[in-house]
Design an enzyme around this catalytic site. Sequence first.
Site, short mmCIF file in Angstrom:
data_model
loop_
_atom_site.label_atom_id
_atom_site.label_comp_id
_atom_site.label_asym_id
_atom_site.label_seq_id
_atom_site.Cartn_x
_atom_site.Cartn_y
_atom_site.Cartn_z
N HIS A 8 0.85 -1.21 0.00
CA HIS A 8 0.00 0.00 0.00
C HIS A 8 0.88 1.25 0.00
O HIS A 8 1.34 1.71 1.05
CB HIS A 8 -0.90 -0.04 1.25
N HIS A 10 1.13 5.05 -2.25
CA HIS A 10 0.62 5.94 -3.31
C HIS A 10 1.82 6.57 -4.00
O HIS A 10 2.65 7.20 -3.32
CB HIS A 10 -0.26 7.03 -2.71
N HIS A 188 -9.82 1.49 0.12
CA HIS A 188 -9.56 2.19 1.37
C HIS A 188 -10.89 2.25 2.15
O HIS A 188 -11.89 2.72 1.61
CB HIS A 188 -9.13 3.64 1.12
N GLU A 191 -10.66 3.93 7.78
CA GLU A 191 -9.61 4.87 8.19
C GLU A 191 -10.33 6.09 8.79
O GLU A 191 -10.22 6.35 9.99
CB GLU A 191 -8.76 5.27 6.96
N ASP A 269 1.92 3.95 3.09
CA ASP A 269 0.89 4.87 2.57
C ASP A 269 1.52 6.01 1.75
O ASP A 269 1.55 5.95 0.53
CB ASP A 269 0.05 5.41 3.72
N ASP A 270 1.98 7.04 2.44
CA ASP A 270 2.57 8.23 1.80
C ASP A 270 3.79 8.64 2.63
O ASP A 270 3.74 9.62 3.39
CB ASP A 270 1.55 9.38 1.78
N1 ADE Z 1 -4.63 9.01 -0.62
C1 ADE Z 1 -3.36 9.06 -0.24
N2 ADE Z 1 -3.24 8.73 1.06
C2 ADE Z 1 -4.49 8.43 1.48
C3 ADE Z 1 -5.04 8.00 2.72
N3 ADE Z 1 -4.28 7.79 3.80
N4 ADE Z 1 -6.36 7.82 2.78
C4 ADE Z 1 -7.14 8.02 1.72
N5 ADE Z 1 -6.68 8.42 0.55
C5 ADE Z 1 -5.37 8.62 0.42
ZN ZN Z 2 -3.64 4.88 1.19
#
Ligand code: ADE
Ligand code: ZN
Length: 323
Positions: A8, A10, A188, A191, A269-270
């Site tokens: 996971h 992005h 997703h 969250e 994630d990011d």
């Molecule tokens: N896009 C990038 N990071 C995300 C996240 N944590 N939740 C939803 N969309 C995303």
């Molecule tokens: Zn994500």
Amino acid sequence: MTPKIELHLHLEGAAPPAFIRGLAREKSMDISGIFDAEGNYKYKDFWDFLKVYEAATSTLTTPEDYARLTLAVLEESAASGVVYSETFLSPDFCGGRDKGAWKEYLLAIREAADQAERTMGITLRGIITCIRHFGPEKARETALCAAETAGEWIVGFGIAGDEKIAQPKDFRWSFDCAREAGLRLTAHAGEWGGPESVRAAIKDLEVERIGHGVRAIEDLALVDEIAERGIVLEVCPGSNVALGIYPGFRKHPISQLYERGVKVTVSTDDPPFFHTTMAREFEMLHRAFDWDDAFFAALNKTALDAAFCDTDTGARIAKLLEA
Ligand code: ADE
Ligand code: ZN
């Protein structure tokens, strides 16, 4: 460095801030407002994060930009020991869902990933992702881009973005389209939405993995259902902590979900947005729950079993984990 599987990530969300600043400079774009004094991404909360994410992404305007981004991102992942990365790719940002343009962006990303595989020993596979707050209509176009490019490299379809906007059932057509094209599915959920959001993603989109899914912990009957059905959670603890869903790793439910029989995996994630890396995630989980090397090896195996790549690729990666 322990080899790691990441499911996971992005692509735009993994862009190092210095890389985005460099692109902005080249294109005389002023996006200085999205950085803090140290040059890191700056945002107030999740919704502000989405805006900053999209502002950073606005500097990526050509396939060549995406090729450079892919190399920069895979370099960071490889430095953390990642040997296999399933990465979310968004036609919304790559050519604006125009199928011809999308194919050009995809080719550039794929060539860069092939280069990284040769030079850094990391394998990337793509999951095409629609963006929930862009709405169901745009998601259909994204699904058609996904269907056109599905194969042994584009292996999945998913949905990211603001979970508070629209319902999973509004995206059913897109997920059906992707499934019919042979793509495996993830969404997703759980969250920013609670257990009902996870339930809806499972029921209405028939996904085999959930991105995050951690708030299922608020409903133990749902946790048991996830465990029984073998649905895999792509858990991103550092992301959840950075965005304030949980106050710290020790309070994160990943360990409880695991103890109750859920197949959990770990991703970033990011990463630059959340000041993390895969190496840091493993280290923080070791400190919080005393997870050891044998535990992380089992976690990697769960992740590789849940990966959307073909069996030959899976077998090749499995050898890297054993080595
Ligand atoms: N896009 C990038 N990071 C995300 C996240 N944590 N939740 C939803 N969309 C995303
Ligand atoms: Zn994500």
